[in-house]
Design a protein around this motif. Structure first.
Motif, PDB file in Angstrom:
ATOM      1  N   ARG A 151       0.813  -1.218   0.000  1.00 56.95           N
ATOM      2  CA  ARG A 151       0.000   0.000   0.000  1.00 56.95           C
ATOM      3  C   ARG A 151       0.846   1.268   0.000  1.00 56.95           C
ATOM      4  N   ALA A 152       2.169   1.141   0.079  1.00 59.41           N
ATOM      5  CA  ALA A 152       3.028   2.317   0.175  1.00 59.41           C
ATOM      6  C   ALA A 152       2.845   3.247  -1.014  1.00 59.41           C
ATOM      7  N   LYS A 153       2.824   2.708  -2.224  1.00 59.65           N
ATOM      8  CA  LYS A 153       2.657   3.542  -3.405  1.00 59.65           C
ATOM      9  C   LYS A 153       1.299   4.234  -3.377  1.00 59.65           C
ATOM     10  N   GLU A 154       0.270   3.495  -3.018  1.00 52.36           N
ATOM     11  CA  GLU A 154      -1.086   4.052  -2.944  1.00 52.36           C
ATOM     12  C   GLU A 154      -1.152   5.183  -1.917  1.00 52.36           C
ATOM     13  N   LEU A 155      -0.510   4.989  -0.767  1.00 53.50           N
ATOM     14  CA  LEU A 155      -0.519   6.006   0.282  1.00 53.50           C
ATOM     15  C   LEU A 155       0.281   7.241  -0.124  1.00 53.50           C
ATOM     16  N   THR A 156       1.377   7.035  -0.851  1.00 48.19           N
ATOM     17  CA  THR A 156       2.169   8.166  -1.337  1.00 48.19           C
ATOM     18  C   THR A 156       1.365   8.993  -2.322  1.00 48.19           C
ATOM     19  N   ILE A 157       0.670   8.340  -3.219  1.00 45.25           N
ATOM     20  CA  ILE A 157      -0.170   9.046  -4.190  1.00 45.25           C
ATOM     21  C   ILE A 157      -1.268   9.814  -3.471  1.00 45.25           C
ATOM     22  N   LYS A 158      -1.894   9.203  -2.482  1.00 43.24           N
ATOM     23  CA  LYS A 158      -2.949   9.871  -1.712  1.00 43.24           C
ATOM     24  C   LYS A 158      -2.395  11.105  -0.999  1.00 43.24           C
ATOM     25  N   LYS A 159      -1.201  10.968  -0.434  1.00 43.59           N
ATOM     26  CA  LYS A 159      -0.572  12.068   0.288  1.00 43.59           C
ATOM     27  C   LYS A 159      -0.348  13.271  -0.636  1.00 43.59           C
ATOM     28  N   PHE A 160       0.147  13.014  -1.848  1.00 48.65           N
ATOM     29  CA  PHE A 160       0.416  14.113  -2.764  1.00 48.65           C
ATOM     30  C   PHE A 160      -0.859  14.678  -3.378  1.00 48.65           C
ATOM     31  N   LYS A 161      -1.889  13.877  -3.516  1.00 50.22           N
ATOM     32  CA  LYS A 161      -3.185  14.410  -3.967  1.00 50.22           C
ATOM     33  C   LYS A 161      -3.756  15.359  -2.924  1.00 50.22           C
ATOM     34  N   THR A 162      -3.606  14.995  -1.664  1.00 47.20           N
ATOM     35  CA  THR A 162      -4.065  15.867  -0.584  1.00 47.20           C
ATOM     36  C   THR A 162      -3.296  17.180  -0.594  1.00 47.20           C
ATOM     37  N   LEU A 163      -1.989  17.116  -0.767  1.00 53.05           N
ATOM     38  CA  LEU A 163      -1.178  18.328  -0.849  1.00 53.05           C
ATOM     39  C   LEU A 163      -1.617  19.180  -2.030  1.00 53.05           C
ATOM     40  N   LYS A 164      -1.870  18.559  -3.172  1.00 54.81           N
ATOM     41  CA  LYS A 164      -2.339  19.290  -4.354  1.00 54.81           C
ATOM     42  C   LYS A 164      -3.640  20.024  -4.051  1.00 54.81           C
ATOM     43  N   ASN A 165      -4.564  19.357  -3.389  1.00 53.15           N
ATOM     44  CA  ASN A 165      -5.836  19.983  -3.042  1.00 53.15           C
ATOM     45  C   ASN A 165      -5.652  21.159  -2.086  1.00 53.15           C
ATOM     46  N   ILE A 166      -4.744  21.025  -1.144  1.00 55.55           N
ATOM     47  CA  ILE A 166      -4.440  22.129  -0.229  1.00 55.55           C
ATOM     48  C   ILE A 166      -3.915  23.323  -1.012  1.00 55.55           C
ATOM     49  N   LEU A 167      -3.031  23.077  -1.964  1.00 55.13           N
ATOM     50  CA  LEU A 167      -2.466  24.176  -2.747  1.00 55.13           C
ATOM     51  C   LEU A 167      -3.520  24.847  -3.627  1.00 55.13           C
ATOM     52  N   PHE A 168      -4.445  24.058  -4.189  1.00 54.27           N
ATOM     53  CA  PHE A 168      -5.539  24.648  -4.966  1.00 54.27           C
ATOM     54  C   PHE A 168      -6.436  25.504  -4.073  1.00 54.27           C
ATOM     55  N   GLU A 169      -6.725  25.022  -2.871  1.00 57.35           N
ATOM     56  CA  GLU A 169      -7.524  25.801  -1.927  1.00 57.35           C
ATOM     57  C   GLU A 169      -6.806  27.092  -1.534  1.00 57.35           C
ATOM     58  N   LEU A 170      -5.509  27.011  -1.356  1.00 57.06           N
ATOM     59  CA  LEU A 170      -4.698  28.177  -1.012  1.00 57.06           C
ATOM     60  C   LEU A 170      -4.771  29.223  -2.121  1.00 57.06           C
ATOM     61  N   GLU A 171      -4.654  28.779  -3.368  1.00 58.99           N
ATOM     62  CA  GLU A 171      -4.770  29.703  -4.502  1.00 58.99           C
ATOM     63  C   GLU A 171      -6.116  30.415  -4.495  1.00 58.99           C
ATOM     64  N   GLU A 172      -7.159  29.660  -4.277  1.00 61.72           N
ATOM     65  CA  GLU A 172      -8.497  30.246  -4.276  1.00 61.72           C
ATOM     66  C   GLU A 172      -8.686  31.196  -3.097  1.00 61.72           C
ATOM     67  N   TYR A 173      -8.207  30.792  -1.944  1.00 66.39           N
ATOM     68  CA  TYR A 173      -8.356  31.594  -0.728  1.00 66.39           C
ATOM     69  C   TYR A 173      -7.682  32.963  -0.864  1.00 66.39           C
TER      70      TYR A 173
END
Length: 75
Positions: A6-28
């Protein structure tokens, strides 16, 4: 050391979450995030956003900051 399938899956999830945070930051803050815009002002906005908007605590902020640094070094 055991291989974690599951390591690869968890790494992908982690970076998707970071991407979403950055998109929210841009909008904010109503700005477009680019490599050139990552400076001290970005760091202040990023940390303020995580504390005030996302209500994250220090450990969580450090986790996402480390992930961002890892990505930037890779990029």
């Amino acid at each position: 050391i055991r291989h974690n399938p599951r390591a690869k899956e968890l790494t992908i999830k982690k970076f998707k979450t970071l991407k979403n945070i950055l998109f929210e930051l841009e909008e904010y803050y109503s700005f477009k995030l680019t490599f050139d815009s990552i400076n001290h002002d970005f760091k202040v906005k990023y940390e303020t956003f995580l504390i005030e908007k996302k209500k994250y605590v220090n450990n969580t902020i450090e986790k996402y900051t480390s992930e961002l640094k890892y990505f930037l070094h890779w990029a």
